[in-house]
Write an enzyme that holds these catalytic residues in place. Structure first.
Site, PDB file in Angstrom:
ATOM      1  N   GLY A 223      19.031 -46.187 -35.333  1.00 29.45           N
ATOM      2  CA  GLY A 223      17.650 -45.707 -35.602  1.00 29.45           C
ATOM      3  C   GLY A 223      16.372 -46.365 -34.938  1.00 29.45           C
ATOM      4  N   ALA A 224      16.466 -46.589 -33.586  1.00 26.03           N
ATOM      5  CA  ALA A 224      16.089 -47.575 -33.339  1.00 26.03           C
ATOM      6  C   ALA A 224      14.304 -46.366 -32.829  1.00 26.03           C
ATOM      7  CB  ALA A 224      16.283 -48.646 -31.705  1.00 26.03           C
ATOM      8  N   SER A 225      14.804 -45.307 -32.496  1.00 28.19           N
ATOM      9  CA  SER A 225      14.036 -43.570 -32.629  1.00 28.19           C
ATOM     10  C   SER A 225      12.516 -44.422 -33.798  1.00 28.19           C
ATOM     11  CB  SER A 225      14.066 -42.700 -32.885  1.00 28.19           C
ATOM     12  OG  SER A 225      15.123 -42.906 -33.811  1.00 28.19           O
TER      13      SER A 225
ATOM     14  N   ASP B 239      23.272 -37.982 -32.535  1.00 31.58           N
ATOM     15  CA  ASP B 239      22.396 -38.088 -33.953  1.00 31.58           C
ATOM     16  C   ASP B 239      23.545 -38.385 -35.026  1.00 31.58           C
ATOM     17  OD1 ASP B 239      22.227 -35.067 -35.537  1.00 31.58           O
ATOM     18  OD2 ASP B 239      23.372 -36.416 -36.988  1.00 31.58           O
TER      19      ASP B 239
ATOM     20  N   SER C  53      14.191 -48.160 -48.258  1.00 32.26           N
ATOM     21  CA  SER C  53      13.380 -48.226 -48.314  1.00 32.26           C
ATOM     22  C   SER C  53      12.939 -48.578 -49.713  1.00 32.26           C
ATOM     23  CB  SER C  53      12.506 -46.683 -48.051  1.00 32.26           C
ATOM     24  OG  SER C  53      12.574 -46.089 -49.317  1.00 32.26           O
TER      25      SER C  53
ATOM     26  N   TYR D  18      16.348 -37.808 -50.738  1.00 30.81           N
ATOM     27  CA  TYR D  18      15.993 -39.083 -49.889  1.00 30.81           C
ATOM     28  C   TYR D  18      16.217 -40.606 -51.012  1.00 30.81           C
ATOM     29  CZ  TYR D  18      13.246 -42.171 -46.233  1.00 30.81           C
ATOM     30  OH  TYR D  18      12.927 -43.314 -45.949  1.00 30.81           O
TER      31      TYR D  18
ATOM     32  N   ALA E 164      18.426 -40.893 -53.596  1.00 35.37           N
ATOM     33  CA  ALA E 164      19.832 -41.423 -53.932  1.00 35.37           C
ATOM     34  C   ALA E 164      20.633 -41.507 -52.469  1.00 35.37           C
ATOM     35  CB  ALA E 164      20.217 -40.029 -53.700  1.00 35.37           C
ATOM     36  N   ALA E 165      19.591 -40.999 -51.258  1.00 36.77           N
ATOM     37  CA  ALA E 165      20.395 -42.001 -50.180  1.00 36.77           C
ATOM     38  C   ALA E 165      20.182 -43.077 -49.716  1.00 36.77           C
ATOM     39  CB  ALA E 165      19.786 -40.884 -48.859  1.00 36.77           C
TER      40      ALA E 165
END
Lengths: 257, 271
Positions: free
Chosen positions: A17-19, A72, A151, A164, A166-167
């Protein structure tokens, strides 16, 4: 203790997730602290490919080794291949940072099951794939640091945030569960809790940003670097007694009722 | 600035209470290592003299100040002495506290004096320190408060009343500080140490070496210092009202005994 104890020299990291803004900041901070850092994207898109290549270049320009791969997050084979590539090209895998952030917000009744599954797959299942793949080298060397970026929405709810939240909540409690499971295997598993941060996927709307600035005790959003840099502490040798915890950098937001 | 440079505390002054031994001393020495001058406070003169001398061997300035942490007049005098010596205080570590064996007893046998002593030692002292110091921190444009709570601040134990209540109170007091002083560039956070027997064989035996802790060991005093440096440094400037727990994983579980690990495979028809 000397401040050198915080150094990550001779360690190898993989940031997935370095993007994302925070992922990129974490990758650069780990490199600045001395680690060689491999980076992977969240989505296999041209835009994210460019983002991880830029991140790789930034790491290399600091004199650290790096490699970038467009993956992905929800593709198990992609994740496994990147972990193996990191291990073979850098030598070991000491630090794994999961910073995937696929933003999504919709009223529950408007969410298709396809959308729900995709949000959960990228934000949560992707972390599971990465932890499982990283476990091979980490368990073998009886040491490792896993740091998951979550987050505020992993801890608190938000209207339209069901999928979101829940994840993110899933990642937070996966962190605690895995911390216990590997507590005697030399691997610590912690989370960095990101407050509302500049560049976050959910904050593209500037009016929303303004609303948050007025609300937050410190009256500002976080810079991605302020969040990403906390990973350096958790990744270091001096944080070995911390596991299953979340370090929140949220400007006092969680102290609100 | 490099990310590791943000940990540097050169030019700053830290006041650490309960710094004569144990965790307080470990934190004081690591703050000094990171570059801060240290005001070393506790009630026992020879212990603070020793810590202050150790700080000086690291090339930092230090001042040993005797304080009765339950007495606000004594605390005000300590803050004044610190300011007189160093000009300003940038970092406050409220570490003084603890409980004697006699403090742990059934609720109906606790005299008022014990209750007040327990709460004053573990909560009021930190409140008095903040009250005395915060106005000047506001005036100087910022600062860091680090309050030391305990696992007993979030989880209970048998016959543990004033210590657990006071340490829980300290947690929400810290959130209140975070809310009220955020706009003045002051961050207030907590460290929650798990079991730290300070290399005392009797204590290590009492805690069974940490067998019941997920990582299988107790904490070393030296592990606390880096956490304190992190919270005192610019690396944590957006962290406010939060708690950093160093406790070997105990709080991640806690709903079942350590090591609880059932195996329940999916039934065939649900795959």
């Amino acid at each position: 203790m000397s401040l050198a104890a915080f150094s990550l020299a001779d360690k190898n990291a993989l940031v997935l997730g370095a993007s994302s803004a925070i992922g990129r900041a974490a990758a650069c901070a780990l490199a600045e602290a001395g680690a060689d850092v491999a980076v992977g994207s969240t989505l296999a898109t041209p835009r994210e490919q460019e983002a991880v290549l830029t991140c790789r270049d930034a790491i290399q320009s600091q004199g650290r080794k790096s490699l970038a791969r467009t993956i992905d997050a929800a593709n198990e084979a992609d994740v496994q291949a990147l972990v193996e590539q990191t291990h073979s090209e850098l030598g070991t895998l000491d630090i794994l940072v999961n910073a995937h952030d696929l933003p999504f917000a919709k009223p529950l009744r408007d969410i298709s099951s396809k959308e729900w599954c995709r949000v959960l797959e990228v934000n949560l299942t992707g972390v599971y794939f990465a932890c499982r793949a990283a476990a091979d080298p980490m368990l073998a060397q009886h040491s490792g640091r896993i740091i998951n970026i979550v987050s505020l929405l992993g801890e608190r709810g938000m209207i339209n945030g069901s999928a979101y939240c829940a994840a993110q909540g899933g990642v937070l409690n996966l962190t605690r569960a895995l911390a216990l499971e590997w507590a005697r295997s030399g691997i610590t598993v912690n989370a960095v809790g990101a407050g509302w941060t500049e560049g976050m996927g959910l904050l593209k709307d500037t009016a929303v940003q303004e609303q948050l600035r007025r609300y937050l005790p410190q009256k500002r959003l976080a810079q991605p670097s302020e969040v990403g840099e906390a990973a350096v502490y958790l990744a270091s040798d001096v944080a070995g007694f911390i596991t299953g915890q979340t370090v929140w950098l949220e400007g006092g937001a969680l102290s609100h009722l | 600035m490099s990310v590791l440079d943000k940990l540097r505390l050169g030019g700053k002054t830290a006041l650490v209470t309960g710094a004569g031994r144990g965790l307080g001393r470990a934190m004081a020495l690591d703050l000094a290592e990171a570059g801060a001058d240290i005001i070393v406070a506790s009630r026992t003169q020879n212990q603070i003299d020793e810590t202050a001398a150790l700080v000086r061997t690291q090339g930092r300035r230090s001042l040993a100040v005797r304080v009765d942490i339950t007495d606000s007049h004594s605390i005000n005098a300590m803050i004044e002495a610190g300011r007189a010596a160093f000009g300003q205080i940038d970092i406050l570590v409220n570490n003084a506290g603890g409980a004697t064996k006699g403090m742990f007893r059934p609720l109906d046998t606790i005299p008022d004096t014990h209750w007040h002593m327990g709460v004053d030692t573990n909560l009021s002292g930190a409140v008095y320190c903040c009250r005395a110091l915060l106005p000047s921190m506001v005036e100087q444009g910022g600062g860091k408060i680090i309050n030391i709570t305990s696992g007993f601040g979030v989880r209970a134990a048998k016959n543990n009343y004033m210590y657990t209540a006071a340490k829980a109170g300290l947690i929400n007091f810290t959130r209140a500080l975070a809310m009220n002083y955020a706009e003045h560039n002051i961050q207030a956070n907590l460290i929650l140490p798990g079991i730290f027997p300070h290399d005392d064989p009797e204590l290590i035996e009492f805690w069974r070496g940490g067998k019941f802790i997920p990582v299988g060991r107790v904490g070393q005093d030296a592990e606390l210092g880096p956490a304190c440096v992190f919270l005192a440094s610019n690396l944590s400037n957006y962290m406010n009202g939060q708690m950093l727990a160093l406790e070997g994983g105990g709080l991640a579980g806690g709903q079942a005994p350590c090591g609880f690990a059932p195996v329940v495979p999916l039934e065939e028809d649900s795959v």
